[in-house]
Motif scaffolding. Structure first.
Motif, short mmCIF file in Angstrom:
data_model
loop_
_atom_site.label_atom_id
_atom_site.label_comp_id
_atom_site.label_asym_id
_atom_site.label_seq_id
_atom_site.Cartn_x
_atom_site.Cartn_y
_atom_site.Cartn_z
N LYS A 175 0.61 -1.40 0.07
CA LYS A 175 0.04 0.20 0.29
C LYS A 175 0.54 1.37 0.38
N GLY A 176 2.26 1.29 0.14
CA GLY A 176 2.92 2.38 0.06
C GLY A 176 4.75 2.25 0.18
N TRP A 177 5.12 2.89 -0.01
CA TRP A 177 6.90 2.25 -0.71
C TRP A 177 7.62 3.25 0.15
N ALA A 178 8.58 2.69 0.85
CA ALA A 178 9.55 4.17 1.04
C ALA A 178 10.30 4.57 0.64
N PHE A 179 10.59 5.48 0.36
CA PHE A 179 11.48 5.62 -0.86
C PHE A 179 12.77 6.47 -0.68
N ALA A 180 13.95 6.38 -0.21
CA ALA A 180 15.30 6.53 0.35
C ALA A 180 15.95 7.30 -0.83
N THR A 181 16.29 8.95 -0.46
CA THR A 181 17.13 9.32 -1.23
C THR A 181 18.30 10.52 -0.80
N SER A 182 19.33 10.46 -1.21
CA SER A 182 20.11 10.84 -0.22
C SER A 182 21.05 12.38 -1.04
N ASP A 183 21.86 13.20 -0.53
CA ASP A 183 22.09 14.37 -1.01
C ASP A 183 23.52 14.33 -1.40
N GLU A 184 23.86 15.66 -1.61
CA GLU A 184 25.94 14.56 -2.61
C GLU A 184 26.86 14.54 -1.22
N ASN A 185 26.77 14.93 0.32
CA ASN A 185 27.17 14.50 1.39
C ASN A 185 26.73 13.54 1.73
N ILE A 198 23.45 13.04 3.28
CA ILE A 198 22.75 13.27 4.63
C ILE A 198 21.44 12.86 3.63
N PRO A 199 20.62 11.98 4.34
CA PRO A 199 19.86 10.77 4.48
C PRO A 199 18.35 11.18 4.04
N ASN A 200 17.11 10.85 3.15
CA ASN A 200 16.25 11.47 3.05
C ASN A 200 15.16 10.09 2.59
N VAL A 201 14.33 9.38 3.85
CA VAL A 201 13.32 8.81 2.94
C VAL A 201 11.76 9.19 3.79
N VAL A 202 10.93 9.16 2.47
CA VAL A 202 9.58 9.38 2.66
C VAL A 202 8.99 8.25 2.09
N ILE A 225 5.38 8.00 -8.76
CA ILE A 225 4.91 9.15 -9.27
C ILE A 225 5.29 11.11 -7.95
N ASP A 226 5.14 11.62 -8.25
CA ASP A 226 6.11 13.01 -7.63
C ASP A 226 4.36 14.59 -7.70
N VAL A 227 4.10 13.89 -6.65
CA VAL A 227 2.77 14.86 -6.22
C VAL A 227 3.28 16.39 -5.70
N PHE A 228 4.32 15.59 -5.02
CA PHE A 228 4.71 16.78 -3.14
C PHE A 228 5.99 16.87 -3.48
N MET A 229 6.88 16.04 -4.02
CA MET A 229 8.01 15.95 -3.63
C MET A 229 9.26 17.01 -3.75
N ASP A 230 9.81 17.56 -2.61
CA ASP A 230 11.11 18.38 -2.43
C ASP A 230 12.78 17.79 -2.65
N LYS A 231 12.90 17.93 -1.14
CA LYS A 231 13.93 17.10 -1.65
C LYS A 231 14.56 16.58 -2.07
N SER A 232 13.37 15.16 -2.25
CA SER A 232 13.75 13.74 -2.74
C SER A 232 13.94 14.13 -4.28
N LEU A 233 13.70 15.58 -5.10
CA LEU A 233 14.44 15.84 -6.74
C LEU A 233 15.82 16.47 -6.31
N GLU A 234 15.88 17.86 -5.03
CA GLU A 234 16.44 18.12 -4.78
C GLU A 234 17.66 16.85 -5.11
N ASN A 235 17.31 15.38 -4.57
CA ASN A 235 18.73 14.43 -4.23
C ASN A 235 18.95 14.01 -5.35
N ILE A 236 17.68 13.56 -6.03
CA ILE A 236 18.22 13.12 -7.38
C ILE A 236 19.22 13.90 -8.33
N THR A 237 18.72 14.92 -8.51
CA THR A 237 19.88 15.68 -9.63
C THR A 237 21.02 15.69 -9.10
#
Ligand SMILES: Cc1cc2nc3c(=O)[nH]c(=O)nc-3n(C[C@H](O)[C@H](O)[C@H](O)COP(=O)(O)O)c2cc1C
Length: 134
Positions: A16-26, A28-32, A48-60
């Motif tokens: 029913k849900g996914w835990a999605f983890a990214t991290s920034d260039e340093n 620093i982890p982010n999981v949503v 599907i991105d509806v509200f992503m912010d930090k996750s998108l920044e991290n992917i770049t």
């Protein structure tokens, strides 16, 4: 690499849900938590991105991501690791926009995160825990 077939696909589709983890260039982890997701092929999933912010920044900054999916009833779970890219138009985006609109008309898809899966690991409690599927 083993693909997203059989039991792995079943757990993802039932989840029913996914835990999605990214991290920034340093590192620093982010999981949503993410509700809108889909298996695209044996080696690709889409979130599907509806509200992503930090996750998108991290992917770049760092496109290496991880996703955890599980089924609480059967206690089966898998961790997917891969490389993400974002699309904000095209066929997959149109499909995502429709999916969100039909399920929650008050929300709007901003984009899709497409993940090419490199590795799949077992997270199910039991003798195979931690094993890479391959
Ligand atoms: C149950 C639940 C489901 C969610 N599903 C989504 C989703 O499908 N897509 C999305 O972009 N955000 C979803 N969110 C919001 C994200 O978890 C997160 O708060 C948002 O993407 C912004 O996080 P970020 O700035 O760290 O990327 C959901 C949140 C909850 C609690």
């Amino acid at each position: 690499m083993a693909g997203l077939t059989g039991e792995v696909k079943g757990v993802i589709e039932k989840s029913k849900g996914w835990a999605f983890a990214t991290s920034d260039e340093n590192g620093i982890p982010n999981v949503v938590p993410i509700a809108f997701g889909k298996v695209l092929s044996e080696s690709q999933v889409m979130l599907i991105d509806v509200f992503m912010d930090k996750s998108l920044e991290n992917i770049t900054e760092n496109p290496k991501v991880a996703v955890s999916v599980w089924d609480m009833e059967t206690l089966k779970g898998y961790q997917l690791k891969g490389t993400a890219r974002v699309e904000t138009n095209g066929e997959l985006f149109d499909e995502a926009a429709k999916m969100v609109k039909s399920m929650m008309p008050q929300l709007k898809a901003k984009g899709v995160v497409i993940i090419d899966i490199d590795k799949i690991y077992v997270t199910s409690p039991g003798p195979d825990i931690g094993k890479e599927l391959g």
